[in-house]
Design an enzyme around this catalytic site. Structure first.
Site, short mmCIF file in Angstrom:
data_model
loop_
_atom_site.label_atom_id
_atom_site.label_comp_id
_atom_site.label_asym_id
_atom_site.label_seq_id
_atom_site.Cartn_x
_atom_site.Cartn_y
_atom_site.Cartn_z
N TYR A 136 0.93 -1.10 0.14
CA TYR A 136 0.05 -0.01 0.12
C TYR A 136 0.91 1.46 0.03
CZ TYR A 136 -3.66 3.00 1.82
OH TYR A 136 -4.82 4.21 1.87
N LYS A 164 -0.67 -1.43 -4.38
CA LYS A 164 -1.76 -0.68 -4.54
C LYS A 164 -1.41 0.72 -4.23
CE LYS A 164 -5.55 0.99 -1.56
NZ LYS A 164 -5.52 2.04 -0.57
#
Length: 312
Positions: A136, A164
C-alpha cells in the site's frame, strides 16, 4: 500464486458501530456479503477506511475471522504502529484463510527510514509467505516505495505480487512506468477513487480498491468495466467511462481527505444502512455544511445517472 482477488474491484470496508460504539461485526459481514453478491471480487478489511488505528488487535482479528468464516474473499490490512503487531495480523490472516494482504508501511517510528521499512515489509511478507500481497503506497503513511526497494523485496518474497497506489496520478504513472509494466505477473491496483480512469487506461491497472463503491457498488463496478474496455482502445467505452468518472468526481474526491470515513458512512446511511450512523468517537462527525454538501452531490449524481443510464 492466485492473485485473482486483486484483479477486480474491492471495496475498503468501514467498521459499523453498535449503539455503545463498539464494532458491529454482524453488520460488517452482512455488508461484505451484499457487496460481493453485487459483483465485487472481495473486500479489504482494516485499511484506513476500516479505522484500524481505532480498533484493538483482537477486534481487527475478530472482524477478519468473521468475514472469512462467512465465505467473503478478504484482503487484510496490516497497518500498525509497530512491526510485531503487523506481523501478527499477517500471520492471523494466513491462519484463518484470508485471500491476501495489503502491506502497509511502518508508521510513526522511523517511518522515513528505508532500512526500517525494508525490515518491516520483509517481516510481514515472511509471516504469510503463501498469501499474495500488495504494498500500500500512500503519502499519508509517510513513505514512498520505489522500484529498487520493490524489486529487492520481490526477489526474496514471491508473494509480493503488486502495488496498491494511493499517491495520486503522478505516483500511479511512476508505478506503471518503473515497476508494473514489464511483467504481467506484477499487479497495479488503483487505490483512490479519483484515479480509476487514469489508472486503468493510462497506467495499465488491473484492479481497484474503492471507497465510494461501498455506497454505489453497481455504479462503480460499471465504471471499472468501462475503464477496462477503454484500456483496450474501445472509443465508445472511453467516452462513457470519462462521462461517468466526471459525474462521480466530487463523491470520489471524499476518498482523498481526512474525513473519508465520515462521508462514506453518511452516504450509506442515506441508502438506509443505519448501522453506519455512528463512529467510534462521538466527536467524529461531519459538520452540518459538510452533510448538506454531500447530500446535494449525492442526489445530483443519482439524478444524472438515471438520465444518463437511459440514454447510453
Amino acid at each position: 500464486m492466485d492473485d485473482t482477488i486483486f484483479k477486480g474491484c474491492i471495496p475498503a470496508l468501514m467498521t459499523p458501530c453498535k449503539p455503545d460504539r463498539t464494532p458491529d461485526f454482524d453488520a460488517l459481514v452482512r455488508k461484505a456479503r451484499e457487496l460481493v453478491d453485487a459483483g465485487m471480487s472481495g473486500v479489504v478489511y482494516c485499511g484506513s477506511m476500516g479505522d484500524w488505528p481505532l480498533l484493538t488487535d483482537a477486534q481487527r482479528m475478530e472482524g477478519v475471522a468473521r468475514l472469512v468464516q462467512a465465505g467473503v474473499p478478504t484482503v487484510v490490512g496490516t497497518g500498525a504502529i509497530n512491526s510485531a503487531s503487523a506481523v501478527a495480523h499477517a500471520a492471523h490472516a494466513a491462519e484463518v484463510g484470508a485471500q491476501g494482504l495489503m502491506v502497509i508501511p511502518r508508521v510513526l517510528s522511523r517511518g522515513t527510514s528505508v532500512a526500517a521499512q525494508t525490515a518491516h515489509f520483509k517481516a510481514i511478507l515472511s509471516a504469510a509467505p503463501d498469501l499474495p500481497s500488495v504494498i500500500y503506497n500512500s503519502p499519508y503513511y509517510g513513505f514512498a516505495t520505489r522500484a529498487d526497494l520493490f524489486f529487492a523485496l520481490r526477489k526474496d518474497h514471491p508473494n509480493l505480487i503488486g502495488f496498491k497506489e494511493f499517491g495520486g496520478a503522478q505516483d500511479l504513472r511512476y508505478a506503471a512506468e518503473h515497476i508494473t509494466s514489464a511483467d504481467d505477473s506484477v499487479t497495479l491496483m488503483v487505490g483512490v477513487d479519483t484515479n480509476v480512469f487514469h489508472g486503468f487506461v493510462n497506467c495499465g491497472a488491473t484492479g481497484a480498491i474503492t471507497g465510494i463503491g461501498n455506497a454505489l457498488p453497481s455504479e462503480v463496478l460499471r465504471l471499472v468495466s468501462l475503464c477496462k474496455k477503454a484500456a483496450t482502445g474501445d472509443a465508445k467505452a472511453r467516452l462513457q467511462a470519462k462521462q461517468l468518472d466526471e459525474a462521480l468526481a466530487v463523491l470520489s474526491s471524499f476518498d482523498e481527505g481526512a474525513d473519508l470515513v465520515l462521508y462514506y458512512k453518511h452516504l450509506m446511511v442515506l441508502n438506509g444502512d443505519e448501522e453506519y450512523k455512528l463512529h467510534f468517537y462521538e466527536t467524529d462527525r461531519l459538520s452540518d455544511s459538510q452533510k448538506c454538501y454531500a447530500e446535494n452531490q449525492y442526489q445530483l449524481f443519482k439524478t444524472w445517472y438515471a438520465e444518463w443510464n437511459a440514454q447510453v
